[in-house]
Design an enzyme around this catalytic site. Structure first.
Site, PDB file in Angstrom:
ATOM      1  N   HIS A 173       0.352  -0.870  -0.017  1.00 30.81           N
ATOM      2  CA  HIS A 173       0.212  -0.021   0.181  1.00 30.81           C
ATOM      3  C   HIS A 173       0.613   1.562  -0.014  1.00 30.81           C
ATOM      4  CE1 HIS A 173      -3.345   2.621   1.984  1.00 30.81           C
ATOM      5  NE2 HIS A 173      -2.934   2.729   1.199  1.00 30.81           N
ATOM      6  N   GLU A 221       2.058   2.203  -3.122  1.00 30.10           N
ATOM      7  CA  GLU A 221       1.638   2.681  -4.476  1.00 30.10           C
ATOM      8  C   GLU A 221       1.636   3.883  -4.135  1.00 30.10           C
ATOM      9  OE1 GLU A 221      -2.972   1.584  -3.484  1.00 30.10           O
ATOM     10  OE2 GLU A 221      -2.941   4.059  -3.950  1.00 30.10           O
ATOM     11  N   HIS A 222       1.257   4.192  -2.321  1.00 28.03           N
ATOM     12  CA  HIS A 222       1.855   5.724  -2.896  1.00 28.03           C
ATOM     13  C   HIS A 222       2.829   6.587  -3.104  1.00 28.03           C
ATOM     14  CE1 HIS A 222      -1.972   7.180   0.433  1.00 28.03           C
ATOM     15  NE2 HIS A 222      -1.866   5.844   0.236  1.00 28.03           N
ATOM     16  N   GLU A 248       5.332   9.277   3.560  1.00 25.71           N
ATOM     17  CA  GLU A 248       4.550   8.283   2.385  1.00 25.71           C
ATOM     18  C   GLU A 248       3.529   7.286   3.479  1.00 25.71           C
ATOM     19  OE1 GLU A 248       1.936   9.089   0.032  1.00 25.71           O
ATOM     20  OE2 GLU A 248       2.635  11.441  -0.451  1.00 25.71           O
ATOM     21  N   GLU A 287      -3.647   6.664   7.281  1.00 29.86           N
ATOM     22  CA  GLU A 287      -5.180   6.700   6.576  1.00 29.86           C
ATOM     23  C   GLU A 287      -5.519   5.677   7.045  1.00 29.86           C
ATOM     24  OE1 GLU A 287      -4.181   5.537   2.717  1.00 29.86           O
ATOM     25  OE2 GLU A 287      -5.895   4.005   2.090  1.00 29.86           O
ATOM     26  N   ARG A 335     -38.221 -11.436  -8.347  1.00 25.01           N
ATOM     27  CA  ARG A 335     -39.013 -12.061  -9.969  1.00 25.01           C
ATOM     28  C   ARG A 335     -38.953 -10.840 -11.142  1.00 25.01           C
ATOM     29  NH1 ARG A 335     -43.117 -14.355  -7.439  1.00 25.01           N
ATOM     30  NH2 ARG A 335     -43.382 -15.202  -9.040  1.00 25.01           N
TER      31      ARG A 335
HETATM   32 ZN   LIG Z   1      -3.892   4.382   0.247  1.00 28.41          ZN
END
Ligand SMILES: [Zn+2]
Length: 970
Positions: A62, A65-66, A138, A159, A595
């Site tokens: 994660h 990713e940042h 980050e 976060e 239905r």
């Molecule tokens: Zn994040």
């Protein structure tokens, strides 16, 4: 076609279900895999995905990713991601980390914009400028204060503190992890705040080298762009890489021979009524390559839990053991999972809930599932597959994520996209009377020993324990530092702060690709609309291609209600569809909706009106179905409007508990929205009414109703009946249909008959006096982060709307607040919202470790904007960003609904065009003028903060006017 650009074609196939031609390629030199979907969808999608297996719970994938989005070889700026967000027409731009993969998707309808986005993302993932400082910003870092105390800081650190504060998110995480203790799925790929500080720079750097190589990449293209160009531009990027042996195969979890159970403490306040537990039963199913079985298990989820009629849901709700039901099939890990559980239970009842789930499954497997329930679930799932309505999410991206469930594990990636064959096989089994779903329950649930029971136990001391552990760790780190090291730490913190505050050079900024103003559409997109009256009812129609689906919105005017009934609207909406009618109980009704239609929803439509203090307020019933289902759909609507029964206090209490549980689970994940709604209630009628029907006020109202219901007060039935009498009135409603003209010709007579069957009486119109709220409000709940808001109604301070506000607001969101609140402050997000119609402007922060510092930053915005001297490119970028936000991509049903809203609030196409021209013509000086508006917020704004009681109290010790009135919301 010749072999293109270093790729070999592995396979080519038409997929008629999604109107696409698919080709699978392999890059010869590096082994990169690429799927190319060719079709006529203008909302083009690109995504690059890497298998990323978390080695522990430090959040490595994660944080990476940042980090890769913090500058790259070709784009040496601090934050290319935000530069793109600032000046692109993207319809999607984000990156996501899952338990086994990290994906970087973008989407745009503009071809040049699309290529720009792809280029920046490819450079980011393959050639990022990651450094220890990026990890510190980050991920995590020690931040020393003046007297040498240390604190943890970092974007992902905060976060995840937010994510771990939410009981729902905790429950989901623990439930999944409990099933896979021996594999990577036992770790937290997002990061456990307790383990994030374990991550070292060496690990971080290594991990990028291992995972972010073309050999480990899965690349996806979708849409109407040139297929050959896709290969060319990928080859350009990756040809400098050599081949590499990557063996990133997600391991399989070995099946247990005995069920297990886990108890996890979670934060609550000391209040007695908050001492509720949450329980799930979780099963690991298996890795499946059989598309029919995968589809069948998805339908089983819908049968058991997905609707108010679902038998497992009914059994749990009827037991009264808890407030709401949770669970479903999980398809995003290598081995599928299923879970079922209850929220808001007494911990002492945990065993009873578990027994009830198992007993109910046993009964269903033995005595069989009702045929109507199966029919409803199959029809609903089939309708969804065919409609392929992904809302605001690009279709191509939804398909990519679906393909990835197979592709990542080397199974057939196209199988999950082609549903006709498995669906036909499945329907055939049902037609032959095979008790297949019963067999699935027996085989995969009842006789499957790989089951984990997870109980979240309320623990008022949990938060304090965690904080104490964090403090101890910081203390230890501090004691291990000698004076020189402390000095280094301070110097590095200072250097980071400086780097964050130093703007990118104009040369660096110029590397970020930018569209030209001439590339932008000058004209606002206009939704076709025609107005007529049908049986006296105003009817809007939108002639759009909907593939044979009728989208009908019925709007009942809420002005018919006196003020004190407004908080009842959500309960009334739920009761209409979920209490049954005089002729069928709620289970039958819900099955009939499943239905015979594509679904019916009820909710409020609420908005300020152009040039008025008053709002437009409606209860909408939004129904959809194929033309062949249209008559059934209208019959059901008539039955619920005329015959819904409200005289079942037990069922009413169940609905109220579900509403309350839903509102409570939204508090932490949507904390900024809660604050935004509350601030809105300070300033306008629409805001106040909205808060009565959906904010903190509504939550407090629901709690009071539940207390009264539990004490035997049965007046709710009479109140709902009174609301029906007032609301269902042909003279006080309107209808909105999105459908092509030919379809409309067939549908109009049916709709006319339906409308004429509704009662007509003289319309009543109530005016609503809103209550004044205190200018300073604290809303307290047990969370590790805050949501800070400050706002004002700008029209009260001399501001009148001009399109340049959108451009200036873009600067706030993507420059000023991004830097102050996120990059420097460590909050997950900071936003400014400015509603053109109400004139309300709010600053908001999301998952914020600070409170006063954030308010100071908001107050500083006016001065910063007044100083702002943007170059021409910067203004262009901001204008493009504002146009991008005006031109969001909408599927036909959303276009029709948007057009209805504009009609109701008086937002004409002329006003929209005028606004667009103002946006396009915005100059730097226009942007600076907005500083006066921000100064009004600074000087006169109201403040609302959602956060922990401790944070609110600490703020009060520094600033006498804060937090003001404190309301405990959880
Ligand atoms: Zn994040």
């Amino acid at each position: 076609m010749t072999l293109p650009h270093g790729f070999e074609t592995l396979r080519a196939q038409d997929i008629p279900e999604i109107n696409s031609h698919a080709r699978i390629f392999r890059h010869r030199r590096t082994g990169a895999q690429l799927i190319s979907l060719e079709n006529d969808d203008s909302n083009k999608v690109f995504g690059i995905t890497f298998t990323t297996m978390p080695p522990d719970s430090s959040g490595l994938p994660h944080i990476l990713e940042h980090a890769v989005l913090c500058g790259s070889r070709k784009y040496p700026v601090k934050d290319p991601f935000i530069q793109l967000a600032r000046g692109s027409l993207n319809t999607f731009l984000n990156a996501m980390t899952y338990p086994d993969k990290t994906t970087y998707p973008v989407a745009s309808q503009n071809l040049q914009d699309f290529y720009n986005l792809v280029d920046v993302y490819l450079d980011a993932v393959f050639f990022p400028r990651i450094s220890p400082r990026v990890l510190a910003q980050e991920g995590w870092r020690y931040e020393p204060d003046e007297d040498g105390q240390l604190k943890f800081q970092g974007v992902v650190f905060n976060e995840m503190k937010g994510a771990w504060s939410s009981p729902d998110s905790l429950l989901g995480r623990e439930s999944e992890q409990a099933l896979f203790p021996d594999t990577i799925y036992g770790h937290d790929s997002g990061g456990d705040p307790q383990h994030i500080p374990d991550l070292t720079w060496e690990q971080f750097r290594q991990y990028h080298e291992t995972c972010y190589h073309p050999a480990n990449a899965r690349i996806w293209f979708y849409g109407d762009d040139d297929p050959a160009e896709r290969l060319r531009l990928i080859d350009d990027f990756i040809r400098e890489f050599g081949p590499k042996q990557v063996s990133l195969e997600v391991p399989l979890q070995k099946r247990w021979s005995e069920p297990r159970s886990v108890r996890v403490p979670y934060d609550v306040t000391g209040d007695e009524e908050q001492q509720k537990g949450h329980l799930t039963l979780n099963w690991m199913l298996d890795e499946f390559s059989d598309a029919e079985l995968t589809l069948g298990l998805g339908i089983l989820d819908h049968i058991l839990l997905g609707t108010p009629a679902s038998p497992l849901r009914v059994a749990l709700i009827d037991s009264g053991l808890g407030e709401d039901v949770t669970g479903g099939t999980g398809n995003h890990l290598r081995q599928m999972t299923f879970s079922a559980g209850m929220k808001g239970i007494d911990v002492a009842d945990a065993d009873a809930v578990e027994r009830l789930i198992l007993d109910t499954l046993e009964t269903l497997a033995t005595t069989g599932i009702e045929a109507e329930m199966i029919e409803a679930a199959v029809n609903t799932v089939e309708f969804r597959l065919r409609e392929n309505n992904t809302g605001g999410f690009p279709r191509g991206l939804a398909l990519m994520l679906r393909a990835m469930t197979s592709w990542l594990h080397e199974r057939d990636p196209l199988a999950p996209l082609a549903f006709e064959a498995p669906l036909a096989a499945l329907k055939d089994r049902i037609a032959r009377g095979q008790p297949w779903f019963e067999q699935l329950i027996r085989q995969w649930l009842l006789e499957n020993p790989h089951r984990a029971t997870v109980l979240l136990e309320p623990d008022p001391a949990a938060g304090e324990r965690r904080l104490a552990a964090e403090r101890a760790r910081l203390e230890e780190a501090r004691n291990a530092l000698n004076a020189a090291q402390m000095q280094d730490l301070k110097a590095e913190a200072e250097a980071l702060r400086l780097a964050q505050e130093t703007p990118d050079t104009p040369e660096a900024l110029a590397t970020i690709p930018l569209l030209r103003l001439e590339d932008l559409e000058r004209q606002s997109h206009v939704v076709p609309v025609a107005e007529e009256r049908l049986q006296g009812v105003p009817l809007l129609t939108h002639d759009l291609f909907t593939n044979g689906i009728v989208y009908l919105d019925l709007a009942l005017n809420l002005r018919a209600l006196p003020r004190d009934l407004l908080p009842w609207v959500p309960l009334f909406s739920a009761a209409l569809l979920e209490m049954g009618t005089r002729h069928e109980d709620y289970v039958r009704l819900s099955q009939r909706i499943g239905r015979k239609t594509g679904g019916i929803r009820a909710g409020a439509l609420l908005s300020p009106v152009v040039g008025s203090e008053k709002c437009s307020a409606w209860l909408t019933l939004r129904a959809k179905g194929t033309l062949a289902q249209a008559q059934d759909m209208l019959d059901i609507l008539r039955d619920v409007l005329l015959d819904a029964r409200f005289d079942d206090p037990g069922r009413f209490l169940q609905l109220a508990l579900e509403e309350k549980a839903g509102a409570e689970s939204g508090l932490i994940p949507g904390g900024h929205a809660v604050v935004n709604a509350r601030l809105g209630a300070h300033f306008s009628e629409a805001g106040w009414v909205g808060e009565q029907m959906g904010g903190v006020s509504n939550l407090l109202f629901l709690r009071e109703r539940i207390r009264q219901s539990e004490d035997g007060n049965a007046e709710a039935g009479a109140i709902l009946e009174d609301m029906r009498q007032r609301l269902v009135n042909r003279n006080h409603m309107l209808a909105n249909v999105t459908l092509d003209a030919t379809g409309m010709d067939a549908f109009r007579p049916q709709l006319g008959d339906f409308l004429s069957s509704l009662p007509a009486s003289p319309p009543q119109r109530h005016s609503w006096q809103r209550e004044a709220l205190p200018a300073r409000e604290g809303l307290s709940l047990p969370a590790q982060v805050n949501y800070v808001g400050k706002g004002a109604r700008l029209t009260d301070h001399g501001y009148s709307w001009h399109g340049s506000a959108m451009v200036a607001r873009g600067w706030l969101n993507t420059s000023y607040l991004w830097e102050k609140l996120r990059v420097q402050g460590g909050a997950y997000g900071g936003f400014a919202v400015h509603d053109r119609l109400s004139g309300v402007f709010n600053f908001l922060s999301y998952r914020d470790p600070h409170l006063l510092r954030t308010l100071d930053a908001c107050d500083g915005a006016a001065a910063a904007l007044a100083q702002y001297r943007p170059g021409r490119d910067e203004v262009t970028r901001a204008v493009i960003g504002a146009i991008g936000s005006l031109d969001s991509y909408q599927l036909p049903d959303a276009q029709g609904y948007t057009s209805l809203v504009r009609h109701l609030v008086g937002l004409t196409d002329e006003l929209r065009q005028e606004n667009r021209e103002q946006v396009l013509a915005t100059s730097g000086a226009d942007m600076r003028r907005y500083a006066d508006a921000l100064a009004a917020v600074r000087d006169h704004g109201d403040i609302v903060v959602l956060g922990s009681a401790a944070a609110l109290q600490a703020a009060g010790e520094e600033r006498a006017d804060l937090p003001g009135t404190v309301t405990k919301v959880l």
